[in-house]
Design a protein around this motif. Structure first.
Motif, short mmCIF file in Angstrom:
data_model
loop_
_atom_site.label_atom_id
_atom_site.label_comp_id
_atom_site.label_asym_id
_atom_site.label_seq_id
_atom_site.Cartn_x
_atom_site.Cartn_y
_atom_site.Cartn_z
N ASN A 3 -3.52 -1.16 -3.40
CA ASN A 3 -3.23 0.25 -3.11
C ASN A 3 -1.80 0.69 -3.40
O ASN A 3 -1.33 1.69 -2.85
N ALA A 4 -1.11 -0.04 -4.27
CA ALA A 4 0.13 0.51 -4.82
C ALA A 4 -0.23 1.51 -5.93
O ALA A 4 -1.31 1.43 -6.52
N THR A 5 0.66 2.46 -6.16
CA THR A 5 0.59 3.27 -7.36
C THR A 5 1.35 2.49 -8.43
O THR A 5 2.48 2.05 -8.16
N GLU A 60 0.82 -1.22 0.00
CA GLU A 60 0.00 0.00 0.00
C GLU A 60 0.86 1.26 0.00
O GLU A 60 1.80 1.40 0.80
N GLY A 61 0.52 2.17 -0.90
CA GLY A 61 1.21 3.46 -0.97
C GLY A 61 2.57 3.41 -1.66
O GLY A 61 3.20 4.45 -1.88
N LYS A 62 3.03 2.21 -1.98
CA LYS A 62 4.32 2.07 -2.67
C LYS A 62 4.15 2.30 -4.17
O LYS A 62 3.06 2.09 -4.71
N HIS A 63 5.22 2.68 -4.81
CA HIS A 63 5.19 2.82 -6.27
C HIS A 63 5.73 1.53 -6.88
O HIS A 63 6.89 1.18 -6.68
N LEU A 78 -2.38 -2.62 -7.99
CA LEU A 78 -3.26 -1.45 -7.88
C LEU A 78 -4.35 -1.69 -6.85
O LEU A 78 -4.65 -0.82 -6.02
#
Lengths: 281, 281
Positions: free
Chosen positions: B183-185, B158-161, B180
Motif C-alpha cells: 500500500n505504498a504509492t 502504507e500510504g507512503k510515497h 505497491l
C-alpha cells in the motif's frame, strides 16, 4: 477556452479492424477461421452486454465466436473443466473468461487454467510477467488499448511522467508495466494513496482505472496533460470528470467511444494473432 | 547535524539466521538437510566472491550447499541441462543461478528452466508475477530483503510515497511491486526519467537500485526520508552518496552491511522454506 484533442477510440478501433479484415481474409485462403471462445458465468446484465458486444464485433470481421454460458451456481472445478476443454479444442484460438465471476468461484485459479497460447486477454500470471518483462504475446486488452490510442495519435511516452490511478491485475498493474517499458516514469496510485490530487497533477499522462464515476477531478490535471479514461460506470460515464478535465487536458478519451472500443479491437487482434500462430505451426 | 537511524543489515540478518537455525534443527530431527545449489558460469571474480559468501552463510546455519562451476564457454543448452538435473534432484531445495551469466547465454531461458518450487531467488517470470499479485512463495531476494529491513525497524510503508530508482527484472520491478502491494504509492524511475532529483525528492522511502556508485545525491533527498541502498559498486560503495544522504535522511542503510547481508539471509530463509515444504509433501 481549452479545446483538447478528442482521442477517438471508435476511429482507432475501425483502423485496427480494417487491418484485421485483411488478415482474416488471408487466413480464410488457408481455410483457417479465427475463433474466440467467451465464457460467461451467471447472469450479470452488464457482463452479458459486454459478451454480446464482443461476439458481434467478431462476426463483423469474420472471426467465429463461441459463447459458453454457465449458471451462477457453477463451481471453480466445473469452470476449470470447461476451460480445459477449450484449451484442448484445436479450432479455438482465444479464450476469454468474462470478469467478474460470481464470488464463490476462485477467479485466479480459473484464469490460470487458460493455456498461455490462448490467453488473448492476458489474464494469466505468466502472461502478466511476460508483459512486465516486455515479451508478452498478449498483454491485457485494456492496457494494450491505452497504448494503441497513444500510438495512433503519435503521443510520445518516453521520458514522460505517467500517473496510473488503480492497481488491479488486469488494468492498473499491467498498464503501469507497459508504460514503464516504453520508458515513461510511472507512478501507480490507489485507494491508500495520500495526496492523490497533487500526484495526479504531476502526470504528463494520466490513466484513470479506478472504477468510480467521475472520480478524477478537472483541477487535479496538469495543463496540457493527456487523460486516458479506462472507466465505464453506470450512466455511461468514465472514471474522470470529462467536462472538467477537458478544460485542462491537451488530449482526452471520451466515455463512451474512448478506450472501450479499442479494447474490443485489441481482443480481436490477439485472436487473429493466435490463429496465425496456430496456422504456421 | 542530522543523525539518521542506521539500518543495520548485519543485525537484521543475524536475527533472521537465529530464527532459521531453530528451523534447520527441527528439520534435522526429520533427517532433512536443506540444500541450496548455486551455479556459477565463467570466472567473474566478484560473482565468485558472492557465491563463496552464500556457501559460507549456508554452512554456518547447517544448510548444505552444492556449488556447480561451469566454464565460460558453456552453452545455453548445457546450462539448462544442468538446471534440469538439479530440478530432478530431490535432495536439492533451492537453485540459484548467479547473475550475470556470460553474454552468449540466453539468461532469461536459463532462469525459466528453474522449477518454480526451487526458484528461491524469484527469477522466473512466473515467480515475478506471483510476487506482483501478492502470492509468491519466493520473491526476489534483494527486494524481499529491503522489505525485511523496513519491517525489522517497524518503518511504516502504507500510504507512503516510495520512489524506486531502477527497473531491472530482479530488483527495481519486483521491489516496486512489493511496495505497491504493501500500500505504498510507487514511482519507478530509470535512465530515461526526466527531472529525477525532483522526483526522488517526493519520496518518503527511496530505493536506490541503479548500479552506479554514489548516484543518488544528498540534496535530492526529502528531509526525513528513509533511504535503502541496494547498490554495491567498486570500492565498497553503494548507489547513494551515503555521507550526503545521511544529512537529510531519517534512516539509511549503509554499504556494506546494509541490504547485502539481508539478501543472503533471505536466500537462506527461502531455502529452508522450500525444504520444509518438501518435507511436508
Amino acid at each position: 477556452m481549452n479545446k483538447p484533442l478528442i482521442l477517438d477510440g471508435s476511429k482507432v478501433a475501425e483502423h485496427m479492424k480494417d487491418q484485421l479484415a485483411v488478415r482474416v481474409a488471408a487466413l480464410a485462403e488457408e481455410e483457417v477461421v479465427p475463433c474466440l471462445a467467451t465464457i460467461l458465468v451467471g447472469d450479470d446484465p452488464s457482463s452479458a452486454t459486454y459478451v454480446r458486444m464482443k461476439g458481434n464485433a467478431c462476426k463483423r470481421i469474420g472471426i467465429r465466436s463461441i459463447r459458453v454460458d454457465l449458471p451462477a451456481s457453477t463451481t471453480t472445478e466445473q469452470l476449470i473443466e470447461t476451460i480445459q476443454q477449450l484449451n484442448d479444442d484445436g479450432s479455438v484460438h482465444g479464450i476469454l473468461l468474462q470478469h467478474p465471476v460470481p464470488h464463490h468461484i476462485d477467479e485466479r485459479a480459473a484464469f490460470e487454467a487458460i493455456a498461455i497460447e490462448k490467453d488473448v486477454d492476458g489474464v494469466t500470471t505468466l502472461g502478466f510477467a511476460q508483459n512486465a518483462f516486455g515479451f508478452a504475446q498478449y498483454p491485457s486488452c485494456t492496457p494494450a488499448a491505452i497504448l494503441a490510442i497513444l500510438d495512433y495519435y503519435d503521443i510520445p511516452i518516453e521520458g514522460k511522467h505517467a500517473v496510473v490511478i488503480g492497481r488491479s491485475p488486469i488494468l492498473g498493474k499491467p498498464v503501469s508495466a507497459m508504460l514503464l517499458n516504453r520508458n515513461a516514469t510511472v507512478t501507480t496510485c490507489h485507494s491508500r494513496t495520500n495526496g492523490l490530487p497533487a500526484l495526479v497533477g504531476l502526470g504528463d499522462i494520466v490513466v484513470a482505472a479506478v472504477g468510480k464515476a467521475k472520480f478524477v477531478q478537472g483541477d487535479w490535471i496538469k495543463p496540457g496533460a493527456v487523460v486516458l479514461d479506462a472507466g465505464y460506470n453506470e450512466g455511461n460515464v468514465g472514471d474522470a470528470d470529462y467536462e472538467a478535465c477537458s478544460e485542462r487536458a491537451s488530449a482526452i478519451t471520451p466515455v463512451p467511444a474512448g478506450v472501450g472500443p479499442v479494447t474490443i479491437a485489441t481482443l480481436l487482434k490477439h485472436t487473429v494473432d493466435s490463429a496465425e500462430r496456430a496456422a504456421s505451426r
